[in-house]
Design a protein around this motif. Structure first.
Motif, mmCIF file in Angstrom:
data_model
loop_
_atom_site.group_PDB
_atom_site.id
_atom_site.type_symbol
_atom_site.label_atom_id
_atom_site.label_comp_id
_atom_site.label_asym_id
_atom_site.label_seq_id
_atom_site.Cartn_x
_atom_site.Cartn_y
_atom_site.Cartn_z
ATOM 1 N N GLY A 33 0.838 -1.198 0.000
ATOM 2 C CA GLY A 33 0.000 0.000 0.000
ATOM 3 C C GLY A 33 0.869 1.242 0.000
ATOM 4 N N GLY A 34 0.235 2.400 -0.135
ATOM 5 C CA GLY A 34 0.970 3.655 -0.144
ATOM 6 C C GLY A 34 1.577 3.978 1.211
ATOM 7 N N THR A 35 2.259 5.100 1.273
ATOM 8 C CA THR A 35 2.881 5.524 2.529
ATOM 9 C C THR A 35 1.825 6.035 3.506
ATOM 10 N N GLN A 36 2.081 5.824 4.778
ATOM 11 C CA GLN A 36 1.260 6.340 5.878
ATOM 12 C C GLN A 36 -0.187 5.834 5.871
ATOM 13 N N VAL A 37 -0.400 4.622 5.367
ATOM 14 C CA VAL A 37 -1.750 4.043 5.425
ATOM 15 C C VAL A 37 -1.922 3.154 6.652
ATOM 16 N N GLY A 38 -0.824 2.911 7.383
ATOM 17 C CA GLY A 38 -0.913 2.124 8.611
ATOM 18 C C GLY A 38 -0.579 0.657 8.451
ATOM 19 N N LYS A 39 0.225 0.312 7.441
ATOM 20 C CA LYS A 39 0.574 -1.100 7.216
ATOM 21 C C LYS A 39 1.323 -1.686 8.414
ATOM 22 N N SER A 40 2.338 -0.981 8.866
ATOM 23 C CA SER A 40 3.143 -1.478 9.992
ATOM 24 C C SER A 40 2.326 -1.538 11.273
ATOM 25 N N CYS A 143 -7.823 -4.000 2.381
ATOM 26 C CA CYS A 143 -8.080 -3.522 3.741
ATOM 27 C C CYS A 143 -8.151 -2.000 3.784
ATOM 28 N N GLY A 144 -9.304 -1.476 4.190
ATOM 29 C CA GLY A 144 -9.447 -0.046 4.441
ATOM 30 C C GLY A 144 -9.159 0.215 5.907
ATOM 31 N N ASN A 145 -8.052 0.873 6.187
ATOM 32 C CA ASN A 145 -7.602 1.064 7.564
ATOM 33 C C ASN A 145 -8.000 2.446 8.099
ATOM 34 N N LYS A 146 -7.877 2.611 9.407
ATOM 35 C CA LYS A 146 -8.131 3.871 10.125
ATOM 36 C C LYS A 146 -9.617 4.230 10.174
ATOM 37 N N ILE A 147 -10.479 3.229 10.358
ATOM 38 C CA ILE A 147 -11.910 3.525 10.438
ATOM 39 C C ILE A 147 -12.279 4.220 11.748
ATOM 40 N N ASP A 148 -11.325 4.299 12.670
ATOM 41 C CA ASP A 148 -11.574 5.027 13.917
ATOM 42 C C ASP A 148 -11.482 6.537 13.719
ATOM 43 N N LYS A 149 -10.931 6.972 12.583
ATOM 44 C CA LYS A 149 -10.799 8.400 12.300
ATOM 45 C C LYS A 149 -12.133 8.968 11.811
ATOM 46 N N PRO A 150 -12.457 10.213 12.165
ATOM 47 C CA PRO A 150 -13.768 10.787 11.810
ATOM 48 C C PRO A 150 -13.896 11.251 10.363
ATOM 49 N N SER A 151 -12.801 11.649 9.742
ATOM 50 C CA SER A 151 -12.869 12.254 8.404
ATOM 51 C C SER A 151 -12.721 11.213 7.304
ATOM 52 N N THR A 173 -10.601 -1.909 8.901
ATOM 53 C CA THR A 173 -9.946 -2.166 10.176
ATOM 54 C C THR A 173 -9.549 -0.876 10.890
ATOM 55 N N SER A 174 -9.202 -1.052 12.149
ATOM 56 C CA SER A 174 -8.607 0.020 12.939
ATOM 57 C C SER A 174 -7.409 -0.564 13.669
ATOM 58 N N ALA A 175 -6.218 -0.087 13.325
ATOM 59 C CA ALA A 175 -5.023 -0.553 14.027
ATOM 60 C C ALA A 175 -5.012 -0.046 15.460
#
Length: 293
Positions: A33-40, A143-151, A173-175
């Protein structure tokens, strides 16, 4: 780049990925995935059960090996957490061969990261054709990550549609909270074991729902309406509804699936189908004679 390529070759020669122990099943998975998407962060949450909000970019590729027992199989999951930086494209290319499963990650708050999936998918396809290892098609999950974020910038249904039209499964998901992460990796492992013939698709007498059933059930639970629950758009026809119904019925009908709970989910499927057929009929313009009935 040369350092990481040497690292890859050295690890392969030492047999880290193919141990002689026949009782173990070794699975190679790559996270892209791209940078800063939360893979790690996803990998860290799954492997170490912890989360850090500090952004630490991956340099090249990180390797983590997880021990799991799935359906009485002793599994070693080798997770290659790759950098999304274009600088490391040549490094990533070394890990597309001999793969068992691929995880494509985007950030639901970043439209750009979602659109970048096309680039990543093409990169994988270009190099996976050279595979010399597993003879089965790798399992792919989106995987669509960071679903805990509001925006949110990418709607759930759009992400699902992108994945399903390409034959992939879709998770959000939400890491941070860990939501759906363990189900996601469980799906990758179970599907790979089935692809390798290590476990049957639906073993006789199995009292658990397998990953294919769980994917259907997850759609039932997360869909905002009956159309989404069956992966259909509101403009679909009755034939579309019946086609999906027949496909899901084979998975969930109690006569076909002995798993505990399958009868309840089959009833749920039947109810959703009835609701949709009734809704489509109600929205269809009536003919001249029907208006006077």
């Amino acid at each position: 780049t040369e350092v990481w390529l040497s690292f890859t070759l050295e690890m392969s020669v030492k047999g880290v990925f193919l141990k002689p122990d026949e009782n173990l099943v070794w699975i190679r998975a790559v996270v892209l995935g791209g940078t800063q998407v939360g893979k790690s962060c996803l990998v860290q949450k799954y492997c170490k059960k912890k989360f850090t909000s500090e952004y630490l970019p991956t340099i090249g590729v990180d390797l983590v090996i997880m021990k799991e027992v799935v359906q009485n199989k002793d599994v070693r999951l080798c997770i290659f957490d790759t950098s999304g930086d274009p600088l490391y494209k040549d490094v990533r290319n070394e890990f597309y061969e001999d793969l068992h499963c691929t995880l494509l990650v985007y950030d639901v708050t970043s439209r750009r990261s979602f659109e970048h999936l096309e680039v990543t998918q093409q990169e994988v396809q270009n190099h996976s054709q050279k595979r010399s290892g597993p003879k089965t098609n790798p399992c792919v999950a989106v995987c669509g990550n960071k679903i805990d974020k509001p925006s949110r910038a990418v709607p759930l249904q759009e992400g699902k549609n992108w994945a399903t039209t390409r034959g992939y499964v879709h998770y959000e998901t939400s890491a941070s909270s860990g939501e759906n992460i363990f189900d996601l990796f469980k799906h990758l492992i179970q599907t790979t074991l089935q692809n390798l013939g290590e476990v049957p698709l639906n073993p006789k007498g199995d009292d658990k729902l397998n990953c294919h059933h769980l994917e259907v059930i997850r759609n039932f639970k997360t869909g905002k309406n009956d159309f989404e629950k069956l992966g259909l758009n509101p403009n679909c026809t009755k034939d579309d509804v019946n086609k999906v119904y027949r496909k899901y019925a084979v998975l969930l009908h109690p006569d076909k699936n002995p798993a505990v709970g399958s009868d309840e989910y089959f009833k749920m499927l039947t109810k959703i189908r009835s609701n949709l057929l009734r809704e489509i009929s109600a929205s269809k313009p009536k003919g001249f004679f029907e208006r006077w009935k």
